[in-house]
Write a protein that holds these residues in place. Structure first.
Motif, short mmCIF file in Angstrom:
data_model
loop_
_atom_site.label_atom_id
_atom_site.label_comp_id
_atom_site.label_asym_id
_atom_site.label_seq_id
_atom_site.Cartn_x
_atom_site.Cartn_y
_atom_site.Cartn_z
N UNK A 66 27.22 27.60 -33.09
CA UNK A 66 27.71 26.68 -33.38
C UNK A 66 26.40 25.03 -33.42
N UNK A 67 27.40 24.45 -33.50
CA UNK A 67 26.41 22.47 -33.97
C UNK A 67 26.37 22.55 -32.96
N UNK A 68 24.67 21.89 -32.65
CA UNK A 68 24.27 21.26 -32.08
C UNK A 68 23.68 22.63 -30.33
N UNK A 69 23.90 23.87 -30.82
CA UNK A 69 23.32 24.79 -29.44
C UNK A 69 22.35 24.13 -28.69
N UNK A 70 22.44 24.84 -27.31
CA UNK A 70 21.18 24.52 -26.64
C UNK A 70 20.08 25.05 -26.63
N UNK A 71 19.91 26.30 -27.36
CA UNK A 71 19.39 27.42 -27.30
C UNK A 71 19.21 27.89 -28.45
N UNK A 72 18.36 26.91 -29.54
CA UNK A 72 18.05 27.28 -30.81
C UNK A 72 17.10 28.04 -31.16
N UNK A 73 15.75 28.58 -30.78
CA UNK A 73 15.18 29.44 -31.37
C UNK A 73 15.54 30.33 -30.89
N UNK A 74 16.92 30.92 -29.99
CA UNK A 74 17.31 32.58 -29.28
C UNK A 74 18.06 32.14 -30.21
N UNK A 75 18.81 31.57 -30.60
CA UNK A 75 20.29 31.54 -31.27
C UNK A 75 20.14 32.40 -32.53
N UNK A 76 18.98 31.06 -33.31
CA UNK A 76 18.11 31.56 -34.71
C UNK A 76 17.66 33.04 -34.59
N UNK A 77 17.18 33.50 -33.85
CA UNK A 77 16.46 34.91 -33.79
C UNK A 77 17.37 36.05 -33.62
N UNK A 78 18.68 35.41 -32.73
CA UNK A 78 19.60 36.24 -32.54
C UNK A 78 20.94 36.59 -34.08
N UNK A 79 21.23 35.47 -34.51
CA UNK A 79 21.72 35.18 -35.54
C UNK A 79 21.23 35.64 -36.83
N UNK A 80 19.48 35.43 -37.49
CA UNK A 80 18.96 35.57 -38.72
C UNK A 80 18.77 37.66 -37.90
N UNK A 81 18.59 38.04 -36.95
CA UNK A 81 19.08 39.52 -36.91
C UNK A 81 19.86 40.23 -37.34
N UNK A 82 20.39 39.63 -36.02
CA UNK A 82 21.78 40.47 -36.82
C UNK A 82 22.46 40.59 -38.47
N UNK A 83 22.17 39.19 -39.01
CA UNK A 83 22.45 39.98 -40.29
C UNK A 83 21.00 40.21 -41.43
#
Length: 182
Positions: A66-83
């Protein structure tokens, strides 16, 4: 052939449908480990759980961060890892953004709405339109995304769509156009 929707988060929703739109898999995945911020062992466990669920021939749509997510680092880790797990399975995927997930079921975000109000509105819309419900809002989102995957397949193969509302067709066309550009 399965149509898989993935809503990545620290609690990841995954739904797989068959060609008739029937649910084959519906789960919420969470990496095992201590409570708190997402640790590397939790992320790896979450990735491994997803890897085990994906099958050769799955057609996947994964929701973008989501744009403007408050937990950018965790979001990036999860999204990148699952991809990367999808890639390791040698599968392709399309991306849907969070706004398209809401649009697919006709939910408009109102200014000042809480996250709970948004999730409740989405859950109510999914139940009304498709007769589907789940206790996890992540799984409900994954169900929508799986329906998008199924209708994306149908559109690409010039077959009649299961979901024909204008806003649903616009979402599927938008994903197709983005895939052709990207």
């Amino acid at each position: 052939m399965r149509f898989v929707g993935i809503d990545p988060a620290t609690r990841t929703g995954i739904v797989a449908l068959n060609l008739k739109g029937e649910v084959l898999v519906e789960m919420e995945l969470k990496g095992k480990g201590p409570a708190g911020a997402m640790s590397t062992p939790q992320l790896v466990d979450l990735e491994n759980q997803l890897y085990k669920l994906l099958l050769k021939g799955d057609l996947i749509v994964i929701e973008d961060a989501s744009a403007g997510t408050q937990k950018g680092i965790t979001t990036g880790m999860v999204h990148g890892g699952l991809r990367s797990m999808i890639y390791r399975r040698e599968l392709d995927f399309d991306i849907s953004n969070a706004m398209w997930t809401k649009k697919y079921v006709g939910v408009k975000v109102e200014k000042g709405q809480t996250e709970k109000q948004k999730k409740d509105a989405i859950g109510a819309a999914v139940l009304e339109q498709f007769g589907y419900s789940h206790k996890s809002h992540n799984v409900v989102d994954a169900y929508i995304i799986a329906r998008i995957a199924l209708n994306l397949y149908l559109m690409r193969n010039y077959e009649p769509l299961l979901d024909n509302e204008r806003h649903q067709v616009e979402v599927v066309q938008g994903i197709m156009e983005r895939a052709e550009v990207g």
